[in-house]
Design a protein around this motif. Structure first.
Motif, PDB file in Angstrom:
ATOM      1  N   SER A   1      57.562 -19.307  60.801  1.00 58.23           N
ATOM      2  CA  SER A   1      57.360 -19.519  62.239  1.00 58.23           C
ATOM      3  C   SER A   1      58.686 -19.475  62.999  1.00 58.23           C
ATOM      4  O   SER A   1      58.767 -18.926  64.101  1.00 58.23           O
ATOM      5  CB  SER A   1      56.655 -20.855  62.496  1.00 58.23           C
TER       6      SER A   1
ATOM      7  N   PHE B   1      53.541 -20.913  68.411  1.00 54.14           N
ATOM      8  CA  PHE B   1      53.272 -21.030  66.983  1.00 54.14           C
ATOM      9  C   PHE B   1      54.181 -22.060  66.332  1.00 54.14           C
ATOM     10  O   PHE B   1      53.750 -22.813  65.469  1.00 54.14           O
ATOM     11  CB  PHE B   1      53.455 -19.683  66.282  1.00 54.14           C
TER      12      PHE B   1
ATOM     13  N   LEU C   1      52.806 -25.390  67.169  1.00 48.81           N
ATOM     14  CA  LEU C   1      51.621 -25.655  66.352  1.00 48.81           C
ATOM     15  C   LEU C   1      52.005 -25.964  64.905  1.00 48.81           C
ATOM     16  O   LEU C   1      51.425 -26.855  64.280  1.00 48.81           O
ATOM     17  CB  LEU C   1      50.658 -24.464  66.394  1.00 48.81           C
TER      18      LEU C   1
ATOM     19  N   VAL D   1      53.279 -29.531  64.750  1.00 51.61           N
ATOM     20  CA  VAL D   1      52.158 -30.480  64.787  1.00 51.61           C
ATOM     21  C   VAL D   1      51.442 -30.475  63.438  1.00 51.61           C
ATOM     22  O   VAL D   1      51.091 -31.534  62.903  1.00 51.61           O
ATOM     23  CB  VAL D   1      51.188 -30.140  65.936  1.00 51.61           C
ATOM     24  N   GLN D   2      51.274 -29.276  62.875  1.00 53.13           N
ATOM     25  CA  GLN D   2      50.592 -29.150  61.581  1.00 53.13           C
ATOM     26  C   GLN D   2      51.328 -29.914  60.488  1.00 53.13           C
ATOM     27  O   GLN D   2      50.715 -30.601  59.668  1.00 53.13           O
ATOM     28  CB  GLN D   2      50.478 -27.657  61.223  1.00 53.13           C
TER      29      GLN D   2
ATOM     30  N   LEU E   1      43.303 -27.191  62.662  1.00 50.96           N
ATOM     31  CA  LEU E   1      44.517 -26.616  63.239  1.00 50.96           C
ATOM     32  C   LEU E   1      45.026 -25.464  62.378  1.00 50.96           C
ATOM     33  O   LEU E   1      45.480 -24.443  62.897  1.00 50.96           O
ATOM     34  CB  LEU E   1      45.600 -27.688  63.400  1.00 50.96           C
TER      35      LEU E   1
ATOM     36  N   MET F   1      45.497 -21.717  63.663  1.00 53.89           N
ATOM     37  CA  MET F   1      46.776 -21.012  63.521  1.00 53.89           C
ATOM     38  C   MET F   1      46.590 -19.680  62.804  1.00 53.89           C
ATOM     39  O   MET F   1      47.195 -18.671  63.199  1.00 53.89           O
ATOM     40  CB  MET F   1      47.771 -21.883  62.753  1.00 53.89           C
TER      41      MET F   1
END
Length: 120
Positions: free
Chosen positions: A56, A83, A86, A89-90, A105, A109
């Motif tokens: 990412s 991304f 995200l 957060v993941q 999630l 993604m």
């Protein structure tokens, strides 16, 4: 002429970065399944999370490099940054063991990454 070659090179780097990100997210889904069936599943998923996060970050770098020399739209940078947010957060909800957020999630993604890949 040189600018066009630089733009194509950056664009292909961007495609490689998106492909790598999509592949690592898919492999995370596979390793999540191994969490349930194999003793090494947790270690594989943990290593995969680091690789996915790195992919990412690479996507963000590739988006910046594709935008800067060509002077094109900065929109891919916003997608790549989204991304990365995200992915952050993941990682947090994965470490906190909140599967009710972590699993959907991850699916989101993967879908968004496939969409970004198809747009390139």
């Amino acid at each position: 002429m040189a600018t066009q070659a630089t733009t194509q090179r950056s664009l292909s780097f961007l495609q490689i970065a998106i492909t790598l990100q999509t592949l690592t997210i898919f492999l995370q889904a596979v390793s999540a399944g191994l969490l349930l069936t194999a003793s090494y599943g947790e270690a594989l998923h943990s290593v995969g999370a680091r690789v996915m996060y790195g992919a990412s970050m690479l996507y963000v770098l590739a988006a910046v490099l594709a935008w800067k020399p060509g002077g094109g739209s900065p929109r891919p940078i916003w997608y790549a940054t989204g991304f990365l947010v995200l992915a952050s957060v993941q990682v947090v909800v994965g470490i906190a063991h909140v599967p009710s957020v972590h699993l959907p999630l991850g699916v989101l993604m993967f879908g968004l990454s496939l969409l970004a890949l198809a747009r390139r």
